[in-house]
Design a protein around this motif. Structure first.
Motif, PDB file in Angstrom:
ATOM      1  N   UNK A   1      27.104  10.252  50.657  1.00 10.93           N
ATOM      2  CA  UNK A   1      27.161  11.044  51.870  1.00 10.93           C
ATOM      3  C   UNK A   1      26.385  10.351  52.972  1.00 10.93           C
ATOM      4  N   UNK A   2      26.953  10.297  54.141  1.00 10.29           N
ATOM      5  CA  UNK A   2      26.247   9.688  55.261  1.00 10.29           C
ATOM      6  C   UNK A   2      25.175  10.642  55.774  1.00 10.29           C
ATOM      7  N   UNK A   3      24.065  10.131  56.267  1.00  8.62           N
ATOM      8  CA  UNK A   3      22.974  10.989  56.703  1.00  8.62           C
ATOM      9  C   UNK A   3      23.217  11.616  58.071  1.00  8.62           C
ATOM     10  N   UNK A   4      24.280  11.205  58.762  1.00  2.00           N
ATOM     11  CA  UNK A   4      24.582  11.769  60.069  1.00  2.00           C
ATOM     12  C   UNK A   4      26.022  12.210  60.079  1.00  2.00           C
ATOM     13  N   UNK A   5      26.398  13.194  60.930  1.00  2.00           N
ATOM     14  CA  UNK A   5      27.775  13.636  60.987  1.00  2.00           C
ATOM     15  C   UNK A   5      28.690  12.509  61.452  1.00  2.00           C
ATOM     16  N   UNK A   6      29.843  12.388  60.820  1.00  2.00           N
ATOM     17  CA  UNK A   6      30.789  11.323  61.124  1.00  2.00           C
ATOM     18  C   UNK A   6      32.042  11.920  61.747  1.00  2.00           C
ATOM     19  N   UNK A   7      32.426  11.420  62.900  1.00  2.00           N
ATOM     20  CA  UNK A   7      33.614  11.907  63.576  1.00  2.00           C
ATOM     21  C   UNK A   7      34.832  11.174  63.033  1.00  2.00           C
ATOM     22  N   UNK A   8      35.750  11.905  62.439  1.00  2.00           N
ATOM     23  CA  UNK A   8      36.947  11.313  61.863  1.00  2.00           C
ATOM     24  C   UNK A   8      38.136  11.456  62.803  1.00  2.00           C
ATOM     25  N   UNK A   9      38.219  12.589  63.509  1.00  2.00           N
ATOM     26  CA  UNK A   9      39.341  12.865  64.405  1.00  2.00           C
ATOM     27  C   UNK A   9      38.924  12.702  65.858  1.00  2.00           C
ATOM     28  N   UNK A  10      39.867  12.271  66.674  1.00  2.00           N
ATOM     29  CA  UNK A  10      39.611  12.049  68.099  1.00  2.00           C
ATOM     30  C   UNK A  10      39.302  13.386  68.777  1.00  2.00           C
ATOM     31  N   UNK A  11      38.067  13.519  69.279  1.00  2.00           N
ATOM     32  CA  UNK A  11      37.662  14.765  69.926  1.00  2.00           C
ATOM     33  C   UNK A  11      38.234  14.918  71.342  1.00  2.00           C
ATOM     34  N   UNK A  12      38.615  13.804  71.946  1.00  2.00           N
ATOM     35  CA  UNK A  12      39.167  13.842  73.309  1.00  2.00           C
ATOM     36  C   UNK A  12      40.653  13.497  73.297  1.00  2.00           C
ATOM     37  N   UNK A  13      41.348  14.021  72.309  1.00  2.00           N
ATOM     38  CA  UNK A  13      42.760  13.676  72.122  1.00  2.00           C
ATOM     39  C   UNK A  13      43.600  14.136  73.311  1.00  2.00           C
ATOM     40  N   UNK A  14      44.596  13.315  73.648  1.00  2.00           N
ATOM     41  CA  UNK A  14      45.583  13.661  74.666  1.00  2.00           C
ATOM     42  C   UNK A  14      46.823  14.174  73.952  1.00  2.00           C
ATOM     43  N   UNK A  15      46.935  15.501  73.830  1.00  2.00           N
ATOM     44  CA  UNK A  15      48.061  16.101  73.118  1.00  2.00           C
ATOM     45  C   UNK A  15      49.282  16.202  74.037  1.00  2.00           C
ATOM     46  N   UNK A  16      50.435  16.387  73.435  1.00  2.00           N
ATOM     47  CA  UNK A  16      51.672  16.492  74.220  1.00  2.00           C
ATOM     48  C   UNK A  16      51.845  17.882  74.808  1.00  2.00           C
ATOM     49  N   UNK A  17      51.082  18.865  74.305  1.00  2.00           N
ATOM     50  CA  UNK A  17      51.106  20.224  74.854  1.00  2.00           C
ATOM     51  C   UNK A  17      49.675  20.624  75.198  1.00  2.00           C
TER      52      UNK A  17
END
Length: 419
Positions: A254-270
């Motif tokens: 387990x990493x000691x810090x939170x890991x961002x896996x998904x793009x938080x600033x995603x440009x969605x089509x809707x």
């Protein structure tokens, strides 16, 4: 000299292996962006499934006890090496230590490939052989990501890996490097590896590498060619010194810090308002004990003819664990249990079997990480029915974007709480 902050040693016989589809396709010799289909796709799935069941990948890494640069060579734990390029890189970065790494896909795929060749099955031989090579690339890249994580915690940085046989490093120095790496301290070396006088390793799907280590992180920002990120095909990495997110971790830790896996600033089509509403009203996600996820999305629309009959389809999507970047493992789209509206679609009336087979067979982005939906180029389609491929692709895009949005929001909330 040995790093006085903390010495590193890692070993694992079964690290997570999730070879990226685009990397496998590249090694197979197809052009960038190529989508496998037909026989090639069947063989690629077979090789991946065979290795998942039978392969025994492993990885080992340890920090050298002693390191110094003298004249035209450098010495690691008392053994001299003469790679000019690596020496210059280590000197330029003012490296104070190095990390020795060995990775291997195991002998199983190599032996099976040989059997397939003897059985006059060259296609199976080739696809499994190349997949094992992709596993080795994935393992050394995974090792780099994990080393970056460790170094970051100690205000250090890891340089790109370099191996005997690369330009300006004679492969004849592979035997002393293997001998050096095998000087394990507390952890046993995880696999049997031999080396011939020529430098060839057995099993051949094995790689030895040296990663430089430096405390001069500010120096690396000016010398971008020394940053491993520039040559790293790994997915998201929060430790990158270029825009890129943290990749799936390895070694089962387990990493000691939170890991961002998904793009938080995603440009969605809707718009996000619609995604939020669909997340609340149409989507359910269940997390399994092994970390995989099962998502169900209910799509409701109308036919384009026959007075706009209402119809409903259920989308089932199985995702791999978050630590692997949420790979899309399985997809299915079927009419909802009580739905009759789909029988009024014009293509269903014309040929119901053909339409329903097409819907069942279409599994866009299968095998890719969930983030891939953000770059998926598809034709816009406002049709509520399922008669045309563009309309079906459009709906799959909405489903996957909604799942992405829901999981990304959950990640954001968790990271905000920890921060």
């Amino acid at each position: 000299m040995r790093d006085l902050v903390e010495s590193l040693e890692l070993a694992s016989k079964l690290p997570d292996v999730n070879v990226m589809s685009e990397e496998y396709v590249r090694l197979l010799g197809f052009p960038r962006g190529w989508q496998l289909e037909g026989r090639s796709l069947e063989l690629a799935h077979w090789a991946r499934d065979w290795y998942a069941t039978n392969g025994r990948p492993w990885i080992y890494a340890r920090q050298a006890e002693n390191f110094d640069i003298a004249g035209d060579s450098f010495r690691i734990d008392g053994i001299a090496f003469t790679s000019k390029r690596l020496r210059d890189t280590l000197q330029q970065a003012e490296s104070h230590s190095v990390i020795l790494v060995a990775v291997g896909a195991g002998p199983e795929a190599e032996e099976e490939s040989r059997r397939r060749w003897v059985d006059e099955k060259p296609d199976e031989y080739f696809f499994l052989e190349i997949f094992a090579s992709a596993v080795v690339e994935h393992l050394v890249t995974t090792a780099g990501g994990r080393l970056c994580d460790w170094a970051e915690q100690h205000d250090m940085a890891v340089l790109p890996h370099y191996s005997p046989g690369y330009p300006e490093w004679d492969i004849a120095e592979q035997p002393p490097l293997l001998e050096l790496i095998k000087r394990a301290r507390k952890k046993p070396f995880p696999s049997l590896v031999e080396v011939f006088d020529t430098g060839m390793l057995r099993p051949k799907k094995t790689l030895l590498a040296v990663f430089g280590l430096t405390r001069h992180t500010d120096r690396l920002r000016r010398l971008t060619e020394l940053v491993p990120c520039e040559n790293c095909s790994f997915g998201p990495c929060q430790y990158r010194r270029a825009p890129y997110r943290r990749a799936p971790q390895s070694f089962g830790e387990q990493l000691p810090v939170p890991v961002v896996v998904l793009d938080q600033d995603a440009a969605y089509s809707v718009n996000r308002k619609a995604l939020k509403r669909w997340t609340e009203e149409r989507l359910s996600i269940h997390i399994n004990p092994d970390g995989s996820l099962d998502a169900i999305f209910r799509y409701e629309g109308t036919t384009c003819t026959n007075m706009g009959r209402p119809l409903a389809f259920d989308y089932a999507v199985k995702l791999g664990p978050r630590a692997q970047g949420y790979p899309i493992l399985h997809q299915r789209c079927v009419p909802a249990a009580a739905d009759t509206g789909h029988t009024h679609m014009c293509q269903y009336i014309e040929n119901p079997e053909r339409l329903m087979n097409s819907i069942d067979l279409e599994k866009p982005l299968n095998g890719e990480r969930l983030n891939s939906v953000l770059s998926w180029q598809r034709k816009p389609s406002a049709a509520g029915c399922y008669c045309e491929p563009a309309s079906r692709e459009h709906k799959w895009g909405l489903v996957l974007e909604t799942i992405h949005f829901a999981l990304a929001q959950k990640e954001f909330e968790q990271i905000t709480e920890i921060s």
